[in-house]
Design an enzyme around this catalytic site. Structure first.
Site, PDB file in Angstrom:
ATOM      1  N   ARG A  62      25.990  19.781 -21.823  1.00 53.30           N
ATOM      2  CA  ARG A  62      27.014  18.909 -22.403  1.00 53.30           C
ATOM      3  C   ARG A  62      27.963  18.345 -21.354  1.00 53.30           C
ATOM      4  NH1 ARG A  62      29.484  22.753 -26.192  1.00 53.30           N
ATOM      5  NH2 ARG A  62      27.931  24.278 -25.551  1.00 53.30           N
ATOM      6  N   GLU A  99      31.450  32.593 -23.203  1.00 56.04           N
ATOM      7  CA  GLU A  99      31.961  33.124 -24.478  1.00 56.04           C
ATOM      8  C   GLU A  99      30.859  33.854 -25.245  1.00 56.04           C
ATOM      9  OE1 GLU A  99      33.539  30.262 -27.282  1.00 56.04           O
ATOM     10  OE2 GLU A  99      34.618  31.800 -28.387  1.00 56.04           O
TER      11      GLU A  99
HETATM   12  O1  LIG Z   1      34.178  28.780 -20.461  1.00 60.21           O
HETATM   13  P1  LIG Z   1      32.877  29.431 -20.836  1.00 60.21           P
HETATM   14  O2  LIG Z   1      33.054  30.715 -21.594  1.00 60.21           O
HETATM   15  O3  LIG Z   1      31.960  29.580 -19.675  1.00 60.21           O
HETATM   16  O4  LIG Z   1      32.151  28.460 -21.894  1.00 60.21           O
HETATM   17  C1  LIG Z   1      32.042  27.066 -21.725  1.00 60.21           C
HETATM   18  C2  LIG Z   1      30.614  26.645 -21.532  1.00 60.21           C
HETATM   19  O5  LIG Z   1      29.832  26.941 -22.695  1.00 60.21           O
HETATM   20  C3  LIG Z   1      29.108  25.783 -23.085  1.00 60.21           C
HETATM   21  O6  LIG Z   1      27.887  25.667 -22.439  1.00 60.21           O
HETATM   22  P2  LIG Z   1      26.500  26.331 -22.878  1.00 60.21           P
HETATM   23  O7  LIG Z   1      26.162  27.393 -21.878  1.00 60.21           O
HETATM   24  O8  LIG Z   1      26.553  26.703 -24.322  1.00 60.21           O
HETATM   25  O9  LIG Z   1      25.438  25.189 -22.586  1.00 60.21           O
HETATM   26  P3  LIG Z   1      25.070  23.715 -23.096  1.00 60.21           P
HETATM   27  O10 LIG Z   1      26.098  22.772 -22.504  1.00 60.21           O
HETATM   28  O11 LIG Z   1      23.736  23.534 -22.446  1.00 60.21           O
HETATM   29  O12 LIG Z   1      25.054  23.677 -24.592  1.00 60.21           O
HETATM   30  C4  LIG Z   1      30.008  24.642 -22.642  1.00 60.21           C
HETATM   31  O13 LIG Z   1      29.303  23.421 -22.526  1.00 60.21           O
HETATM   32  C5  LIG Z   1      30.527  25.145 -21.334  1.00 60.21           C
HETATM   33  O14 LIG Z   1      29.621  24.866 -20.273  1.00 60.21           O
HETATM   34  N1  LIG Z   2      33.423  27.724 -29.112  1.00 60.04           N
HETATM   35  C1  LIG Z   2      32.690  26.908 -28.331  1.00 60.04           C
HETATM   36  N2  LIG Z   2      32.305  25.694 -28.783  1.00 60.04           N
HETATM   37  C2  LIG Z   2      31.562  24.862 -27.996  1.00 60.04           C
HETATM   38  N3  LIG Z   2      31.175  25.187 -26.772  1.00 60.04           N
HETATM   39  C3  LIG Z   2      31.545  26.391 -26.286  1.00 60.04           C
HETATM   40  N4  LIG Z   2      31.314  26.972 -25.097  1.00 60.04           N
HETATM   41  C4  LIG Z   2      31.890  28.185 -25.125  1.00 60.04           C
HETATM   42  N5  LIG Z   2      32.503  28.418 -26.286  1.00 60.04           N
HETATM   43  C5  LIG Z   2      32.299  27.296 -27.040  1.00 60.04           C
END
Ligand SMILES: O=P(O)(O)OC[C@H]1O[C@H](OP(=O)(O)OP(=O)(O)O)[C@H](O)[C@@H]1O
Ligand SMILES: Nc1ncnc2[nH]cnc12
Length: 177
Positions: A62, A99
């Site tokens: 994302r 998270e």
């Molecule tokens: O601050 P944090 O606890 O590290 O969480 C934030 C991260 O979690 C999500 O990514 P995700 O790994 O779900 O991947 P995606 O973007 O491929 O959906 C979001 O896009 C951030 O990169």
């Molecule tokens: N609550 C949340 N929603 C979307 N992206 C996330 N990445 C980590 N936590 C998230």
């Protein structure tokens, strides 16, 4: 209406995704609204003007969306940081927790020039694990980490404080919950 209110009105909360207890902030409705995307990029450009960036590094998947639009708008290189095993050339790697789990990300070893002023961009700041791992890759490459930018800050989690303490850089974001 203020931009932050427009963004909040457009983001969709999805309960119990990807795990029970998580309220997932779904940004896909924003992507269906090009006028709103335009306003957000204009605001981000203003917020980042003083940083004199040489490149924007963003995290799959994302983070790529606004990261790439922003890099194009600022006319600086876009540096993809991908989940482990996805980049074709030689990489440097960093493990991290987020998270809802643990993972590893990678960047091409020659993606950044030493001394470049680099911004790390992602869509959501939750624990800060992902952005912190990306920032470590930037520093390991010999570049200077000069900022963090996010669309969303989840302030009930310690991401903002974690990044400030670890990197001495104040994260910027457009909306906070
Ligand atoms: O601050 P944090 O606890 O590290 O969480 C934030 C991260 O979690 C999500 O990514 P995700 O790994 O779900 O991947 P995606 O973007 O491929 O959906 C979001 O896009 C951030 O990169
Ligand atoms: N609550 C949340 N929603 C979307 N992206 C996330 N990445 C980590 N936590 C998230």
């Amino acid at each position: 209406m203020q931009l932050s209110d427009k963004i909040k009105q457009t983001i969709r909360d999805v309960r119990d995704y990807p795990q029970p207890g998580i309220v997932f902030k779904d940004i896909t409705p924003i992507l269906s609204d090009p006028q709103l995307v335009n306003e957000m990029i204009t605001q981000l450009k203003t917020d980042l003007k003083g940083l004199h960036l040489d490149a924007i590094a963003a995290v799959e998947a994302r983070g790529f969306i606004f990261g790439a639009i922003l890099a194009h708008a600022l006319n600086v290189p876009f540096i993809p940081i991908r989940k482990a095993g996805k980049l074709p050339y030689k990489t440097i790697q960093q493990e991290y927790s987020l998270e809802y789990g643990t993972a590893a990300i990678e960047m091409h070893e020659d993606a950044l020039q030493p001394g470049w002023r680099v911004l790390v961009h992602d869509d959501v700041l939750a624990t800060g694990g992902t952005a912190g791992a990306a920032a470590n890759l930037v520093r390991h490459a010999g570049a200077e980490l000069v900022g963090f930018s996010f669309i969303i800050n989840l302030s009930f989690l310690p991401g903002e404080l974690n990044l400030l303490h670890q990197f001495g850089v104040n994260p910027q974001y457009l909306v906070t919950y």
